[in-house]
Design a protein around this motif. Structure first.
Motif, short mmCIF file in Angstrom:
data_model
loop_
_atom_site.label_atom_id
_atom_site.label_comp_id
_atom_site.label_asym_id
_atom_site.label_seq_id
_atom_site.Cartn_x
_atom_site.Cartn_y
_atom_site.Cartn_z
N ALA A 94 0.81 -1.22 0.00
CA ALA A 94 0.00 0.00 0.00
C ALA A 94 0.84 1.27 0.00
O ALA A 94 0.36 2.34 -0.41
CB ALA A 94 -0.93 0.00 1.21
N GLN A 95 2.09 1.20 0.44
CA GLN A 95 2.94 2.38 0.50
C GLN A 95 3.87 2.49 -0.72
O GLN A 95 4.89 3.17 -0.67
CB GLN A 95 3.75 2.38 1.80
N SER A 96 3.48 1.86 -1.79
CA SER A 96 4.27 1.91 -3.02
C SER A 96 4.00 3.21 -3.78
O SER A 96 3.04 3.93 -3.50
CB SER A 96 3.93 0.72 -3.92
N MET A 97 4.86 3.47 -4.74
CA MET A 97 4.67 4.58 -5.67
C MET A 97 4.57 4.02 -7.09
O MET A 97 5.20 3.01 -7.41
CB MET A 97 5.85 5.56 -5.61
N VAL A 98 3.78 4.68 -7.92
CA VAL A 98 3.62 4.29 -9.33
C VAL A 98 4.27 5.37 -10.19
O VAL A 98 4.06 6.57 -9.96
CB VAL A 98 2.13 4.13 -9.70
N GLU A 99 5.05 4.93 -11.17
CA GLU A 99 5.76 5.84 -12.06
C GLU A 99 5.37 5.56 -13.51
O GLU A 99 5.40 4.42 -13.96
CB GLU A 99 7.27 5.66 -11.91
N LEU A 100 5.02 6.60 -14.23
CA LEU A 100 4.85 6.53 -15.68
C LEU A 100 6.07 7.18 -16.31
O LEU A 100 6.32 8.38 -16.14
CB LEU A 100 3.59 7.26 -16.13
N ASP A 101 6.87 6.39 -17.01
CA ASP A 101 8.10 6.84 -17.64
C ASP A 101 7.85 6.91 -19.15
O ASP A 101 7.78 5.89 -19.83
CB ASP A 101 9.23 5.87 -17.31
N TYR A 102 7.72 8.13 -19.67
CA TYR A 102 7.39 8.30 -21.09
C TYR A 102 8.47 7.75 -22.01
O TYR A 102 8.18 7.27 -23.11
CB TYR A 102 7.20 9.79 -21.40
N GLY A 103 9.72 7.85 -21.61
CA GLY A 103 10.80 7.51 -22.52
C GLY A 103 10.97 8.57 -23.59
O GLY A 103 10.49 9.71 -23.46
N ALA A 104 11.63 8.20 -24.68
CA ALA A 104 11.98 9.17 -25.72
C ALA A 104 10.78 9.78 -26.42
O ALA A 104 10.89 10.85 -27.02
CB ALA A 104 12.90 8.51 -26.74
N VAL A 105 9.61 9.14 -26.34
CA VAL A 105 8.42 9.70 -26.99
C VAL A 105 8.02 11.03 -26.36
O VAL A 105 7.28 11.83 -26.96
CB VAL A 105 7.24 8.69 -26.93
N ALA A 106 8.52 11.32 -25.16
CA ALA A 106 8.18 12.58 -24.49
C ALA A 106 8.59 13.78 -25.34
O ALA A 106 7.91 14.82 -25.32
CB ALA A 106 8.87 12.64 -23.13
N ASP A 107 9.68 13.64 -26.09
CA ASP A 107 10.14 14.76 -26.91
C ASP A 107 9.14 15.11 -28.01
O ASP A 107 9.15 16.22 -28.54
CB ASP A 107 11.50 14.43 -27.51
N LYS A 108 8.27 14.15 -28.35
CA LYS A 108 7.28 14.36 -29.41
C LYS A 108 5.94 14.89 -28.87
O LYS A 108 5.20 15.54 -29.62
CB LYS A 108 7.02 13.06 -30.16
N VAL A 109 5.63 14.61 -27.59
CA VAL A 109 4.27 14.89 -27.11
C VAL A 109 4.21 15.84 -25.92
O VAL A 109 3.12 16.34 -25.59
CB VAL A 109 3.54 13.58 -26.73
N TYR A 110 5.33 16.10 -25.26
CA TYR A 110 5.28 16.92 -24.05
C TYR A 110 5.38 18.41 -24.41
O TYR A 110 6.16 18.75 -25.29
CB TYR A 110 6.41 16.53 -23.10
N PRO A 111 4.60 19.27 -23.72
CA PRO A 111 3.66 19.01 -22.62
C PRO A 111 2.43 18.24 -23.08
O PRO A 111 1.91 18.48 -24.16
CB PRO A 111 3.29 20.41 -22.12
N ASP A 112 2.01 17.33 -22.21
CA ASP A 112 0.99 16.34 -22.57
C ASP A 112 -0.21 16.44 -21.63
O ASP A 112 -0.06 16.33 -20.41
CB ASP A 112 1.59 14.94 -22.50
N ASP A 113 -1.39 16.63 -22.21
CA ASP A 113 -2.62 16.71 -21.43
C ASP A 113 -3.41 15.40 -21.43
O ASP A 113 -4.60 15.39 -21.10
CB ASP A 113 -3.52 17.83 -21.98
#
Length: 294
Positions: A234-253
Motif C-alpha cells: 500500500a505504500q508503493s509509488m507508481v511511475e509513468l516513464d514516457y521515454g523518448a516519446v516525451a520529446d514528441k508529445v510533451y507538454p501532454d494533457d
C-alpha cells in the motif's frame, strides 16, 4: 558511445514504462538482501537506463543465438519518498525519506514479451529470431524464478510506439513530474503518484466505464491494471516513464483528456467524450503510425 546510449536513441522504437516501486519489507527476506546490495551499487538513474539499454543491444548481437537475459545480474531502480509526503524524489545525496525499489525482473519480462510475440501476427518471424531451443532454455530460468516468493509481482509494464490510454487514468494533472532534458531535447518525462491514489482513480474509471461503455476495450485494460496494482504494498509509488516519446508529445494533457472522457461518458455527454478522444487521437495516432513507417 556506451556512456551516451541513453541520450541518443535514434533508430530505436519509442518505449514507455509503467513501474511500481515498493518498500523493502514488501519483498521476501532473501530478495531484500539482494535489493539492498544492488541498490548500494546503483549509480544515477541515467546510468541505470543506459546500462539496461546497452545490455539489451548486447544480447541482440551476442553469438550463440540466445537473445534472452541470463538473470545473473538484475538492475534495480530506486526512488526516495519523503516521510509524511506523497512525492518521490531522485535527488542525489538526499538521505531524508524512505527508499522504494523497482527490480527490473528482465528474465520474467523477456519471457512474457517472447510469448506475446509468438502469439501475435509476427509469429513466423519470431521463429527465426528466437530459436525453439533458446525459448526452452529460457523457460527453465523462468521456472526457477517462479519457484520463489513474490515472483507473480512483475513491477514493470512496457509499451512501444505509444502509451496505452488506460495508463493515463492512474495519474492527474497535479501529480509530480520530472522532466529530463539534455542537448536541447527531452529524454523522458516521469510522472509519480502514490499507489493508493492510482488505485482509487483506476477503480473510479472502471466503475464508470462498466456502466457507460461496457464494450469499450479500455475497460478490460483498466480492469487488468487494477488487479495488477492490487498485488503491491500500500505504500508503493507508481511511475509513468514516457521515454523518448516525451520529446514528441510533451507538454501532454493526456491524463486530463482521459479523465474528462470518462466523466463525459458517465454523464451521457457523448459530444464531450468524442472531443476528448479526438484530442488523444491527434496526439498519439501519429506516434503509433511510426511503427509502420519504413
Amino acid at each position: 558511445m556506451a556512456g551516451n546510449l541513453y541520450r541518443g536513441q535514434a533508430g530505436l522504437p519509442f518505449s514507455s514504462s509503467l513501474r511500481v516501486y515498493e518498500p523493502l519489507e514488501a519483498f521476501p527476506p532473501e530478495q531484500q538482501q539482494q535489493l539492498a546490495a544492488a541498490g548500494g551499487k546503483t549509480g544515477s538513474r541515467a546510468a541505470v537506463e543506459n546500462a539496461e539499454l546497452q545490455a539489451s543491444l548486447g544480447r541482440i548481437t551476442r553469438p550463440g543465438g540466445d537473445p534472452f537475459p541470463t538473470g545473473r545480474t538484475d538492475l534495480v531502480r530506486m526512488t526516495r519518498v519523503p516521510v509524511g509526503r506523497h512525492a518521490a524524489t531522485e535527488k542525489d545525496g538526499d538521505d531524508a525519506g524512505r527508499l522504494l525499489y523497482c527490480p527490473s525482473q528482465l528474465v520474467i519480462r523477456a519471457g512474457l514479451a517472447a510469448n506475446a510475440l509468438m502469439d501475435g501476427v509476427h509469429s513466423p518471424l519470431a521463429d527465426l529470431l528466437i530459436p525453439v531451443s533458446q525459448r526452452d532454455k529460457h523457460q527453465v530460468r523462468i521456472d526457477r524464478l517462479n519457484a520463489g516468493d513474490g515472483a507473480k509481482r512483475v513491477h514493470t509494464r512496457a509499451s512501444t510506439w505509444g502509451i496505452p490510454f488506460s495508463w493515463f487514468s492512474l495519474f492527474a494533472e497535479s501529480d509530480r513530474k520530472d522532466v529530463v532534458e539534455a542537448d536541447g531535447r527531452i529524454l523522458t518525462v516521469r510522472v509519480w503518484t502514490p499507489l493508493t491514489e492510482a488505485l482509487e482513480r483506476a477503480r473510479f474509471a472502471v466503475a464508470h466505464l462498466a456502466l457507460a461503455a461496457p464494450d469499450l476495450d479500455m475497460l478490460d485494460d483498466l480492469t487488468q491494471l487494477t488487479e495488477w496494482l492490487e498485488l503491491f504494498h500500500a505504500q508503493s509509488m507508481v511511475e509513468l516513464d514516457y521515454g523518448a516519446v516525451a520529446d514528441k508529445v510533451y507538454p501532454d494533457d493526456s491524463p486530463m483528456d482521459v479523465r474528462l472522457g470518462i466523466e463525459c461518458l458517465a454523464e451521457g455527454d457523448m459530444t464531450g467524450a468524442a472531443a476528448a478522444y479526438r484530442r488523444l487521437a491527434s496526439r498519439w495516432i501519429p506516434i503509433r503510425q511510426l511503427a509502420r513507417a519504413s
